[in-house]
Design an enzyme around this catalytic site. Structure first.
Site, short mmCIF file in Angstrom:
data_model
loop_
_atom_site.label_atom_id
_atom_site.label_comp_id
_atom_site.label_asym_id
_atom_site.label_seq_id
_atom_site.Cartn_x
_atom_site.Cartn_y
_atom_site.Cartn_z
N ASP A 12 5.38 0.40 -9.48
CA ASP A 12 3.86 0.33 -8.72
C ASP A 12 4.08 1.12 -7.48
O ASP A 12 5.08 1.46 -7.18
CB ASP A 12 3.77 -1.15 -8.27
N LEU A 13 2.96 1.72 -6.79
CA LEU A 13 3.20 2.55 -5.61
C LEU A 13 3.01 1.86 -4.48
O LEU A 13 3.78 1.45 -3.62
CB LEU A 13 2.25 3.91 -5.89
N ASP A 14 1.57 1.36 -3.94
CA ASP A 14 1.14 0.87 -2.80
C ASP A 14 1.97 -0.54 -2.63
O ASP A 14 1.97 -1.65 -3.33
CB ASP A 14 -0.27 0.31 -2.99
N THR A 20 1.13 1.52 1.69
CA THR A 20 -0.40 1.95 1.81
C THR A 20 -1.22 0.76 1.80
O THR A 20 -2.50 0.86 2.15
CB THR A 20 -0.64 2.88 0.62
N LYS A 48 -4.38 -7.19 -3.83
CA LYS A 48 -3.24 -6.12 -4.13
C LYS A 48 -3.46 -5.97 -5.55
O LYS A 48 -3.12 -6.86 -6.38
CB LYS A 48 -2.10 -6.89 -3.46
N GLY A 49 -3.36 -4.53 -6.07
CA GLY A 49 -2.97 -4.42 -7.27
C GLY A 49 -4.34 -4.20 -8.09
O GLY A 49 -4.16 -3.83 -9.21
N ARG A 52 -10.09 -0.63 -7.26
CA ARG A 52 -11.12 -0.42 -6.32
C ARG A 52 -12.44 -1.22 -6.41
O ARG A 52 -13.08 -1.96 -5.91
CB ARG A 52 -11.53 1.20 -6.10
N SER A 119 0.55 2.71 -11.04
CA SER A 119 -0.35 2.20 -10.35
C SER A 119 -1.94 2.21 -10.52
O SER A 119 -2.25 2.87 -11.36
CB SER A 119 -0.34 3.26 -8.84
N ALA A 120 -2.61 1.13 -10.09
CA ALA A 120 -3.91 1.20 -10.28
C ALA A 120 -4.80 2.22 -9.47
O ALA A 120 -5.88 2.23 -9.62
CB ALA A 120 -4.35 -0.34 -9.62
N SER A 121 -4.08 2.85 -8.61
CA SER A 121 -4.82 3.60 -7.46
C SER A 121 -5.20 5.04 -8.06
O SER A 121 -4.09 5.59 -8.47
CB SER A 121 -3.80 3.90 -6.18
N LYS A 149 -5.01 -4.58 -13.33
CA LYS A 149 -4.06 -5.63 -13.40
C LYS A 149 -4.94 -7.02 -12.95
O LYS A 149 -5.80 -6.78 -12.25
CB LYS A 149 -3.06 -5.32 -12.27
N GLU A 173 6.75 -4.50 -8.95
CA GLU A 173 5.80 -4.87 -8.30
C GLU A 173 5.57 -5.75 -7.12
O GLU A 173 6.41 -6.53 -7.07
CB GLU A 173 4.75 -5.92 -9.45
N ASP A 174 4.75 -5.48 -6.38
CA ASP A 174 4.70 -6.49 -5.19
C ASP A 174 3.31 -7.18 -5.10
O ASP A 174 3.28 -7.96 -4.23
CB ASP A 174 4.36 -5.27 -3.74
P1 B16 Z 1 -7.77 3.38 -5.33
P2 B16 Z 1 -1.12 -0.26 -6.77
C1 B16 Z 1 -3.49 -0.39 -5.82
O1 B16 Z 1 -2.38 0.17 -6.08
C2 B16 Z 1 -3.80 -1.44 -4.56
O2 B16 Z 1 -2.78 -2.39 -4.39
C3 B16 Z 1 -4.88 -1.68 -4.61
O3 B16 Z 1 -5.19 -2.53 -3.17
C4 B16 Z 1 -6.32 -0.87 -4.54
O4 B16 Z 1 -7.40 -1.54 -4.57
C5 B16 Z 1 -5.87 -0.27 -5.95
O5 B16 Z 1 -4.63 0.60 -6.26
C6 B16 Z 1 -6.78 1.21 -6.21
O6 B16 Z 1 -6.67 2.06 -5.36
O7 B16 Z 1 -8.92 2.73 -4.34
O8 B16 Z 1 -6.73 4.17 -4.29
O9 B16 Z 1 -8.12 3.73 -6.77
O10 B16 Z 1 -0.64 -1.23 -5.91
O11 B16 Z 1 -1.42 -0.72 -8.11
O12 B16 Z 1 -0.15 0.91 -6.45
MG MG Z 2 1.18 -2.53 -5.15
#
Ligand code: B16
Ligand code: MG
Length: 225
Positions: A12-14, A20, A48-49, A52, A119-121, A149, A173-174
């Site tokens: 995972d990233l964030d 972040t 978290k995870g 958006r 990552s979900a981001s 997730k 994962e965090d």
């Molecule tokens: P974005 P991860 C997740 O990243 C974040 O934990 C979560 O807070 C955020 O809403 C999600 O990514 C979407 O991110 O708005 O940048 O697309 O923890 O899966 O790396």
């Molecule tokens: Mg994370």
């Protein structure tokens, strides 16, 4: 039981590779203020995870505002949240990478283990570049079109890309939802953070830096247990 040799670690990233998460929450807090909601710090764990869009839905539901905004208005709120978030991460560099990340990647590479990002981001590729770690990744999951997730989809996407079985993969994962996703995918889960919060992870460490290399080595070899 004999476990398989590990061929893929999905990070995972964030909150795992760099901090972040606090910027995600800060931008949600700022957005919520605009509709007179003081987002409780305790609510961060539920975001978290989570994608958006799903995060916005959770916030609106929690504060009884789900029917207040039209779909069009929600889209604008998401754009605003992301704009703020991108401002907050715009100054990040490789110095913001958590300690131990490069050592961990280097060790995995030396063992012939592939590295993927789960990552979900949608901002993840940009962060990989600014943190100068893109080249370590053999695959980066595109979360668009995949279920958020705790659905296992993001982790399964990486596994399928390499044509592997769950027993050959580890997820790191965090987030509570992220560990649930790894477990649902049938992979070994390593939680990064608080053991009480991530009680459902197979193993838990406070940070990447605190994962002993000897532990990783044993896990990768797939020794009998
Ligand atoms: P974005 P991860 C997740 O990243 C974040 O934990 C979560 O807070 C955020 O809403 C999600 O990514 C979407 O991110 O708005 O940048 O697309 O923890 O899966 O790396
Ligand atoms: Mg994370």
């Amino acid at each position: 039981m004999q476990s398989s040799r590990v061929n893929l670690v999905i990070f995972d990233l964030d909150g795992v590779l760099t901090e972040t998460s606090k910027f995600h929450f800060e931008s949600w807090k700022a957005l919520a203020k605009k509709f007179d909601v003081d987002l409780d710090d305790k609510f961060e764990v539920h975001l978290k995870g989570v994608s958006r869009q799903a995060s916005l839905e959770r916030i609106l539901k929690e504060y009884g505002l789900d029917s207040k905004f039209s779909e069009e208005e929600k889209k604008l709120l998401l754009v605003e949240k992301n704009r703020h978030y991108q401002q907050l991460i715009s100054h990040m560099t490789k110095d913001d990478l958590f300690n131990g990340v490069i050592d961990c990647f280097t060790f995995l590479k030396s063992q012939g283990v592939r590295i993927a990002l789960g990552s979900a981001s949608k901002n993840a590729p940009r962060l990989l570049k600014t943190h100068e770690i893109s080249d370590y990744f053999d695959y980066v999951v595109d979360p668009r079109g995949l279920k958020s997730k705790p659905s296992p989809d993001i982790f399964l996407d990486a596994m399928k890309h390499f044509n592997l079985n769950p027993s050959e993969c580890i997820g790191v994962e965090d987030a509570y939802a992220g560990v649930s996703a790894i477990n649902q995918a049938g992979m070994t889960s390593i939680g990064i953070g608080n053991k009480e919060e991530l009680h459902h992870s197979d193993y838990c460490f406070s940070s990447i830096d605190s994962i002993p290399i000897t532990f990783l080595k044993t896990l990768i070899k797939g020794d009998s247990s």
